[in-house]
Design a protein around this motif. Structure first.
Motif, PDB file in Angstrom:
ATOM      1  N   THR A   1      40.861 -32.347 -10.272  1.00  0.00           N
ATOM      2  CA  THR A   1      41.417 -31.508  -9.206  1.00  0.00           C
ATOM      3  C   THR A   1      40.696 -30.176  -9.039  1.00  0.00           C
ATOM      4  OG1 THR A   1      43.566 -32.523  -9.627  1.00  0.00           O
ATOM      5  CG2 THR A   1      43.540 -30.538  -8.275  1.00  0.00           C
ATOM      6  N   CYS A   2      40.404 -29.487 -10.121  1.00  0.00           N
ATOM      7  CA  CYS A   2      39.719 -28.194 -10.002  1.00  0.00           C
ATOM      8  C   CYS A   2      38.353 -28.344  -9.344  1.00  0.00           C
ATOM      9  CB  CYS A   2      39.575 -27.547 -11.377  1.00  0.00           C
ATOM     10  SG  CYS A   2      41.122 -26.894 -12.042  1.00  0.00           S
ATOM     11  N   TYR A   3      37.642 -29.418  -9.691  1.00  0.00           N
ATOM     12  CA  TYR A   3      36.343 -29.666  -9.060  1.00  0.00           C
ATOM     13  C   TYR A   3      36.508 -29.980  -7.572  1.00  0.00           C
ATOM     14  CZ  TYR A   3      34.088 -29.880 -13.662  1.00  0.00           C
ATOM     15  OH  TYR A   3      33.596 -29.571 -14.910  1.00  0.00           O
ATOM     16  N   LEU A   4      37.600 -30.665  -7.210  1.00  0.00           N
ATOM     17  CA  LEU A   4      37.844 -30.977  -5.801  1.00  0.00           C
ATOM     18  C   LEU A   4      38.130 -29.700  -5.009  1.00  0.00           C
ATOM     19  CD1 LEU A   4      40.067 -34.190  -6.124  1.00  0.00           C
ATOM     20  CD2 LEU A   4      37.735 -34.064  -5.235  1.00  0.00           C
ATOM     21  N   ILE A   5      38.830 -28.744  -5.627  1.00  0.00           N
ATOM     22  CA  ILE A   5      39.071 -27.453  -4.957  1.00  0.00           C
ATOM     23  C   ILE A   5      37.739 -26.771  -4.654  1.00  0.00           C
ATOM     24  CG2 ILE A   5      40.021 -25.130  -5.270  1.00  0.00           C
ATOM     25  CD1 ILE A   5      42.294 -26.403  -6.897  1.00  0.00           C
TER      26      ILE A   5
ATOM     27  N   SER B   1      45.861 -27.296  -5.102  1.00  0.00           N
ATOM     28  CA  SER B   1      46.389 -26.290  -6.013  1.00  0.00           C
ATOM     29  C   SER B   1      47.881 -26.494  -6.250  1.00  0.00           C
ATOM     30  CB  SER B   1      46.135 -24.886  -5.438  1.00  0.00           C
ATOM     31  OG  SER B   1      46.709 -23.884  -6.242  1.00  0.00           O
ATOM     32  N   MET B   2      48.618 -26.813  -5.192  1.00  0.00           N
ATOM     33  CA  MET B   2      50.058 -27.037  -5.316  1.00  0.00           C
ATOM     34  C   MET B   2      50.368 -28.243  -6.195  1.00  0.00           C
ATOM     35  SD  MET B   2      51.157 -26.295  -1.367  1.00  0.00           S
ATOM     36  CE  MET B   2      52.568 -27.375  -1.523  1.00  0.00           C
ATOM     37  N   SER B   3      49.614 -29.336  -6.015  1.00  0.00           N
ATOM     38  CA  SER B   3      49.874 -30.528  -6.822  1.00  0.00           C
ATOM     39  C   SER B   3      49.525 -30.271  -8.282  1.00  0.00           C
ATOM     40  CB  SER B   3      49.075 -31.722  -6.282  1.00  0.00           C
ATOM     41  OG  SER B   3      47.680 -31.525  -6.441  1.00  0.00           O
ATOM     42  N   LEU B   4      48.451 -29.511  -8.519  1.00  0.00           N
ATOM     43  CA  LEU B   4      48.074 -29.177  -9.897  1.00  0.00           C
ATOM     44  C   LEU B   4      49.136 -28.281 -10.530  1.00  0.00           C
ATOM     45  CD1 LEU B   4      45.673 -29.737 -11.802  1.00  0.00           C
ATOM     46  CD2 LEU B   4      44.712 -27.554 -11.088  1.00  0.00           C
ATOM     47  N   MET B   5      49.661 -27.363  -9.748  1.00  0.00           N
ATOM     48  CA  MET B   5      50.738 -26.511 -10.236  1.00  0.00           C
ATOM     49  C   MET B   5      51.973 -27.338 -10.567  1.00  0.00           C
ATOM     50  SD  MET B   5      52.961 -23.789  -8.074  1.00  0.00           S
ATOM     51  CE  MET B   5      53.873 -25.182  -7.420  1.00  0.00           C
TER      52      MET B   5
END
Length: 498
Positions: free
Chosen positions: A346-350, A391-395
């Protein structure tokens, strides 16, 4: 071990008020036998998806449309008819988020304490009424009053949907579902553009910009009434699931989800709120949110005006903006699917989704390129909105504890509001139609998102390393999730998604 599991199950059964599980149907891993039935799992998940996702997707369509029609209204005569001068239009854009900001934290507490389905539905009816009444505004004071109230009532939708998603789905299921309902944002942009083009050709005593607010306001209010009868307040009250299926979902979310979200047992815990405030990842999520929303609000409210500066007419701007909506729509869907399929991507996708906007804003900022190149660059900005749902889904998947989750949700949307308040102020009327300060700020903000996302990944990786080492040294989760409302800090066996 089995006696302890039975005791936990009996306690949860007493709280919920209907049969849940007994020691005879618990496996050695702690799951009920229904959890090991793949046919039942697929059937129940499919029923939940087909019931919740369309409701949330359509609601988010209206949520986005009712914000961005201001941009179309601006090129259809709103500024002249309401006698806006100087930076007043920028403040009409920003004031929406003052209302949003003021009501975000109170509404997150109400979401936790009230029947969430009915609460969101009633808010939707009220916001539709406010949108329709905007057509009656004749001056700056009327517009900022209506937009402020609209911000207040719309502030409930996103934190409520984050809450509902974490209530119904497991950590692995949340990213795809968050991406699905959030994609309603971008699809709403497409719907708004097409209908704005049609409405923009209407002639009569009622101006086209007024028809925009009337039509979409009434449609939103009617949809809110439909929601009142279709959006359940909880798993236990859902009419579309049998008792066996409700039990299955409760078991699954307790074991694989983000902790209990049962309204009857959710108690506000000040220690969880404090824990959220001192958690470093909270402020990394805060930074990502504010830096993605400064560009977001500016382009939403000034998009049509920017396109006019590229040489298009007022009507043409509504159609030229359609590709941006499709790019955003598919960006959110595809990255949401990838985030759900690959746990630590996810962070890489951001980072990936904000690279194009960095390049696009740099091209528009340059005065040495043609309008055709600037239009291409404008479309590059369209991948940027994909960063917030990621970011919301990761949170959602990295926080446990009802109060801690709701606190970080409020903090995230305080940042969301602050960014959206600031964004339009970078679009200076004196710099129209190039808005050089605005596009310079967009470039800087998206560059900062790259740094923040990579910093978040490094921090979460470091925390996972510490947890794995602690488990190897014999540490265990402080409290059992079935017994008490635990946080992610208390759950030593929980590894963070990256």
């Amino acid at each position: 071990m089995s006696k302890k599991m039975s005791k936990n199950a009996e306690e949860l059964q007493e709280v919920l008020g209907f049969p849940l599980t007994t020691s005879s149907n618990l496996s050695s891993s702690g799951y009920s036998t229904s959890q090991n039935d793949p046919i039942l799992s697929r059937r129940v998940l499919r029923k939940i998806d087909w019931h919740l996702m369309p409701i949330m997707f359509i609601t988010y369509n209206f949520n986005f449309i009712d914000k961005v029609i201001l941009s179309s209204a601006a090129v259809f005569g709103l500024r002249d008819d309401t006698h806006l001068v100087g930076q007043q239009y920028s403040w009409v854009s920003s004031v929406f988020y003052f209302g949003y900001l003021g009501w975000t934290y109170p509404t997150t507490i109400l979401i936790q304490k009230l029947p969430v389905g009915r609460y969101v539905s009633i808010n939707t009816v009220i916001w539709g009424f406010v949108v329709a009444c905007t057509a009656l505004c004749t001056n700056f004071g009327g517009l900022i009053s209506a937009r402020f109230l609209l911000g207040m009532v719309e502030s409930t939708t996103t934190p409520a949907f984050v809450y509902v998603t974490s209530m119904w789905y497991t950590r692995e299921e949340i990213p795809v579902r968050t991406g699905t309902w959030f994609a309603g944002n971008s699809f709403g942009g497409f719907v708004a553009s097409v209908l704005a083009y049609a409405i923009g050709q209407v002639e009569g005593s009622v101006a086209p910009w007024q028809w925009l607010f009337i039509i979409f306001g009434v449609a939103t209010g009617l949809w809110g009434i439909i929601m009142l009868f279709t959006l359940p307040d909880s798993i236990e009250s859902s009419p579309f699931l049998s008792e066996e299926e409700k039990k299955h979902v409760l078991d699954k979310v307790s074991q694989e989800g983000m902790g209990k979200t049962n309204r009857m047992t959710s108690i506000w815990r000040s220690e969880q709120a404090i824990e959220c405030l001192i958690d470093p990842k909270t402020w990394l999520f805060f930074g990502i949110s504010i830096c993605t929303q400064i560009p977001n609000s500016g382009t939403q409210n000034f998009g049509n005006l920017v396109l006019e500066g590229f040489g298009f007419t007022s009507l043409q701007t509504t159609l030229v903006g359609i590709p941006s909506s499709f790019i955003s729509f598919f960006t959110i869907l595809i990255t949401g699917w990838l985030s759900g399929k690959f746990n630590n991507l996810t962070c890489y996708l951001i980072v990936l989704v904000v690279l194009a906007p960095v390049a696009g804003s740099a091209l528009i900022y340059s005065t040495k390129v043609s309008n055709g190149v600037k239009l291409f660059a404008y479309y590059l900005l369209a991948t940027g909105p994909g960063a917030l749902p990621l970011s919301m889904s990761l949170m959602s998947t990295n926080y446990k504890g009802v109060t801690k989750k709701m606190t970080v949700t409020a903090i995230l949307f305080i940042a969301y509001c602050a960014g959206n308040i600031a964004g339009p102020q970078f679009f200076k009327t004196s710099e129209a139609p190039t808005y050089s300060t605005a596009f310079c700020s967009i470039m800087i903000c998206y560059a900062l998102v790259i740094v923040e996302a990579l910093g978040l990944r490094l921090y979460l990786s470091w925390m996972n390393g510490k947890r794995q080492q602690s488990v190897e040294n014999g540490a265990t989760t402080k409290l059992n999730d079935l017994e008490e409302d635990t946080t992610d800090w208390q759950s030593c066996n929980m590894l963070y998604r990256l």
